[in-house]
Design an enzyme around this catalytic site. Structure first.
Site, PDB file in Angstrom:
ATOM      1  N   HIS A 112       0.764  -1.281  -0.354  1.00 32.32           N
ATOM      2  CA  HIS A 112       0.086   0.188   0.013  1.00 32.32           C
ATOM      3  C   HIS A 112       0.715   1.717   0.394  1.00 32.32           C
ATOM      4  CE1 HIS A 112      -4.002   2.540   0.752  1.00 32.32           C
ATOM      5  NE2 HIS A 112      -3.155   3.298   1.650  1.00 32.32           N
ATOM      6  N   GLU A 177       8.609   0.805  -2.682  1.00 34.30           N
ATOM      7  CA  GLU A 177       8.220  -0.626  -2.789  1.00 34.30           C
ATOM      8  C   GLU A 177       8.758  -1.180  -3.414  1.00 34.30           C
ATOM      9  OE1 GLU A 177       3.868   0.308  -4.248  1.00 34.30           O
ATOM     10  OE2 GLU A 177       3.743   3.144  -4.144  1.00 34.30           O
TER      11      GLU A 177
HETATM   12  C1  GAR Z   1       1.497   0.641  -6.088  1.00 33.98           C
HETATM   13  O1  GAR Z   1       1.634   2.307  -6.069  1.00 33.98           O
HETATM   14  C2  GAR Z   1       0.843   0.226  -4.852  1.00 33.98           C
HETATM   15  O2  GAR Z   1       0.911   0.277  -3.864  1.00 33.98           O
HETATM   16  C3  GAR Z   1      -0.925   0.787  -5.588  1.00 33.98           C
HETATM   17  O3  GAR Z   1      -0.804   0.804  -7.194  1.00 33.98           O
HETATM   18  C4  GAR Z   1       0.219   0.785  -7.428  1.00 33.98           C
HETATM   19  C5  GAR Z   1       0.297  -0.472  -8.693  1.00 33.98           C
HETATM   20  O4  GAR Z   1       1.732  -0.243  -9.564  1.00 33.98           O
HETATM   21  N1  GAR Z   1      -1.474  -0.596  -4.690  1.00 33.98           N
HETATM   22  C6  GAR Z   1      -2.619   0.577  -3.575  1.00 33.98           C
HETATM   23  O5  GAR Z   1      -3.122   1.387  -4.050  1.00 33.98           O
HETATM   24  C7  GAR Z   1      -3.387  -0.816  -3.100  1.00 33.98           C
HETATM   25  N2  GAR Z   1      -4.294  -0.020  -1.719  1.00 33.98           N
HETATM   26  P1  GAR Z   1       2.048  -1.565  -9.791  1.00 33.98           P
HETATM   27  O6  GAR Z   1       1.525  -1.647 -10.646  1.00 33.98           O
HETATM   28  O7  GAR Z   1       3.697  -0.411 -10.597  1.00 33.98           O
HETATM   29  O8  GAR Z   1       2.883  -1.870  -9.057  1.00 33.98           O
END
Ligand code: GAR
Length: 218
Positions: A112, A177
């Site tokens: 998250h 992340e």
């Molecule tokens: C990421 O920033 C993740 O943390 C967020 O969506 C993005 C996906 O990016 N997730 C949430 O907000 C879940 N609550 P990605 O597809 O490039 O990994």
């Protein structure tokens, strides 16, 4: 014992999924990526996973309408067909039912883009800027029935600058992340995450009293 096999659930670009895939390419990494599932047929992450030689599946939610358990049943079948032991949600934008969460209790992680329990839900960077927080970041946690909650395995933080925009802040948090998700999955896969009184305790954590203070001024 064989390394645990991981199913990664995505809905979009899949940059966190790729961070996990790349980490698992290292022979010493304690987990194997068995499958990437997307609920969106056009998710760009799907082609990135395929290019990396990972099995992919599309399980769209739309045909199941409001029957979330049947949608999750279809995902469960795909996951079983690749005999996955763990699930990583990586930008998977569907709420999961208590049925599915219970089934994967202690074996399903989420990332998250905020320092939970602050800023659950969507638009975390915009809300962090509006709130004026001086430190913001990302969290990897076990999934529990409530949205964006569950025992925390790892967090990473960055200073929020006065001139940050949603985009500059998002870019720095995304880099965090990509570091903490492979680390957290590796710790879980290696059996180094113990649950003590509903909190995660990490085996072999070394002493570190580093602090972060913001703003950073001369
Ligand atoms: C990421 O920033 C993740 O943390 C967020 O969506 C993005 C996906 O990016 N997730 C949430 O907000 C879940 N609550 P990605 O597809 O490039 O990994």
């Amino acid at each position: 014992m064989a390394n645990p096999r991981v199913a990664i659930l995505i809905s979009g670009r899949g940059s966190n999924m790729m961070a996990l895939v790349e980490a698992a390419q290292n022979p010493s990494y304690p987990a194997e990526i068995a499958l990437v599932i997307s609920n969106q047929a056009n998710a760009t992450g799907l082609s990135r996973a395929k290019a990396a030689g990972i099995a992919t599946a599309i399980v769209e939610h739309a045909p199941f309408g409001s029957d979330r358990e049947r949608f999750e049943g279809a995902m469960q079948e795909a996951i079983e067909s690749r005999t996955a032991d763990l699930i990583c949600l990586a930008g998977f934008m569907r709420l999961l039912t208590p049925w599915f969460v219970k089934r994967w209790e202690g074996r399903m992680l989420n990332i998250h883009p905020a320092l939970l329990p602050a800023f659950r839900g969507l638009d975390t960077h915009r809300r962090a800027l509006c709130a004026g927080v001086k430190i913001h970041g990302a969290t990897v946690h076990f999934v529990s029935a409530e949205m964006d909650s569950g025992p925390i395995i790892a967090q990473g933080a960055t200073v929020v600058r006065g001139d940050d925009t949603e985009q500059t802040l998002a870019a720095r948090v995304l880099e965090i992340e990509h570091r903490i998700y492979p680390m957290a999955l590796g710790l879980l896969a290696a059996g180094r995450v113990q649950m003590v009184g509903g909190r995660c305790v990490i085996d072999g954590e070394v002493e570190n009293h580093q602090v972060m203070i913001a703003p950073y001024v001369r």
